[in-house]
Motif scaffolding. Structure first.
Motif, PDB file in Angstrom:
ATOM      1  N   TYR A  32     -50.325  -7.399 -90.213  1.00 53.75           N
ATOM      2  CA  TYR A  32     -50.688  -6.088 -90.678  1.00 53.75           C
ATOM      3  C   TYR A  32     -51.743  -5.679 -89.662  1.00 53.75           C
ATOM      4  CZ  TYR A  32     -47.891  -7.038 -94.872  1.00 53.75           C
ATOM      5  OH  TYR A  32     -46.770  -7.282 -95.681  1.00 53.75           O
ATOM      6  N   PHE A  33     -51.886  -4.358 -89.502  1.00 54.48           N
ATOM      7  CA  PHE A  33     -53.140  -3.613 -89.139  1.00 54.48           C
ATOM      8  C   PHE A  33     -54.460  -4.198 -89.933  1.00 54.48           C
ATOM      9  CE2 PHE A  33     -51.843  -0.592 -85.861  1.00 54.48           C
ATOM     10  CZ  PHE A  33     -50.601  -0.924 -85.731  1.00 54.48           C
ATOM     11  N   ALA A  49     -63.440  -0.203 -86.754  1.00 50.90           N
ATOM     12  CA  ALA A  49     -62.618  -1.015 -85.875  1.00 50.90           C
ATOM     13  C   ALA A  49     -61.154  -1.149 -86.483  1.00 50.90           C
ATOM     14  CB  ALA A  49     -63.265  -2.265 -85.158  1.00 50.90           C
ATOM     15  N   VAL A  50     -60.216  -1.386 -85.460  1.00 49.25           N
ATOM     16  CA  VAL A  50     -58.816  -1.939 -86.120  1.00 49.25           C
ATOM     17  C   VAL A  50     -58.184  -2.807 -85.225  1.00 49.25           C
ATOM     18  CG1 VAL A  50     -57.773   0.122 -85.125  1.00 49.25           C
ATOM     19  CG2 VAL A  50     -56.717  -1.085 -86.842  1.00 49.25           C
ATOM     20  N   ILE A  51     -57.580  -3.798 -85.470  1.00 47.45           N
ATOM     21  CA  ILE A  51     -56.514  -4.570 -84.858  1.00 47.45           C
ATOM     22  C   ILE A  51     -55.205  -4.622 -85.049  1.00 47.45           C
ATOM     23  CG2 ILE A  51     -57.282  -6.880 -86.013  1.00 47.45           C
ATOM     24  CD1 ILE A  51     -57.029  -8.246 -83.431  1.00 47.45           C
ATOM     25  N   SER A  52     -54.397  -4.209 -84.144  1.00 43.09           N
ATOM     26  CA  SER A  52     -53.056  -4.027 -84.624  1.00 43.09           C
ATOM     27  C   SER A  52     -52.094  -5.535 -84.577  1.00 43.09           C
ATOM     28  CB  SER A  52     -52.281  -3.325 -83.445  1.00 43.09           C
ATOM     29  OG  SER A  52     -52.102  -4.009 -82.291  1.00 43.09           O
ATOM     30  N   THR A  57     -56.619  -3.429 -80.052  1.00 43.19           N
ATOM     31  CA  THR A  57     -57.985  -3.048 -80.544  1.00 43.19           C
ATOM     32  C   THR A  57     -58.312  -1.495 -80.316  1.00 43.19           C
ATOM     33  OG1 THR A  57     -59.253  -3.861 -78.990  1.00 43.19           O
ATOM     34  CG2 THR A  57     -58.790  -5.412 -80.695  1.00 43.19           C
ATOM     35  N   ASN A  58     -58.992  -1.024 -81.383  1.00 41.65           N
ATOM     36  CA  ASN A  58     -59.410   0.436 -81.195  1.00 41.65           C
ATOM     37  C   ASN A  58     -60.855   0.301 -82.037  1.00 41.65           C
ATOM     38  OD1 ASN A  58     -59.806   3.429 -82.604  1.00 41.65           O
ATOM     39  ND2 ASN A  58     -58.970   3.562 -80.544  1.00 41.65           N
ATOM     40  N   ILE A  69     -63.449  -6.578 -82.501  1.00 39.90           N
ATOM     41  CA  ILE A  69     -62.738  -7.072 -83.652  1.00 39.90           C
ATOM     42  C   ILE A  69     -61.623  -8.243 -83.291  1.00 39.90           C
ATOM     43  CG2 ILE A  69     -61.072  -5.167 -83.431  1.00 39.90           C
ATOM     44  CD1 ILE A  69     -60.860  -5.273 -86.573  1.00 39.90           C
ATOM     45  N   SER A  70     -61.359  -9.358 -83.924  1.00 44.67           N
ATOM     46  CA  SER A  70     -60.451 -10.322 -83.390  1.00 44.67           C
ATOM     47  C   SER A  70     -59.972 -10.912 -84.731  1.00 44.67           C
ATOM     48  CB  SER A  70     -61.339 -11.261 -82.628  1.00 44.67           C
ATOM     49  OG  SER A  70     -62.284 -12.070 -83.460  1.00 44.67           O
TER      50      SER A  70
END
Length: 115
Positions: A32-33, A49-52, A57-58, A69-70
């Motif tokens: 999941y994102f 932040a987001v990780i797909s 990442t964004n 983010i990780s």
């Protein structure tokens, strides 16, 4: 049962670093994102932040170049590495995931940047 538990917040001086963790259960973070948000006193919650699922990442412009983010799929945990912290980064930081159109949030972890 979906659960998100944030940790790692604290008091840090300007220019310092912290690493936040979000331990997940009830689902697999890699599928999941995963997002981080924050809410400062008297302000609305804002995206950080987001990780797909592909690891893309964004970041919000306010943290770009300072935050990373990780995730660790083996530990089912998402991280937010925060460097060069500023006074304005003071907030409660929340981990978020949307599963089957339902938003899940952790309880948050307080980050205070102060001299």
């Amino acid at each position: 049962q979906v659960q998100l538990v944030e940790s790692g917040g604290g008091l840090v001086q300007p220019g310092g670093s912290l690493r936040l963790s979000c331990a997940a259960s009830g689902f697999t973070v890699g599928a999941y994102f995963m997002r981080w948000y924050r809410q400062a006193p008297g302000k609305e919650r804002e995206y950080v932040a987001v990780i797909s699922t592909d690891g893309i990442t964004n970041y919000a412009n306010s943290v770009k170049g300072r935050f990373t983010i990780s995730r660790d799929n083996a530990k089912n945990t998402v991280y937010l590495q925060m460097n060069s912290l500023k006074f304005e980064d003071t907030a409660v930081y929340y981990c978020n995931v949307m599963l089957r159109r339902v938003d899940y949030w952790g309880q948050g972890t307080q980050v205070t940047v102060s001299s």
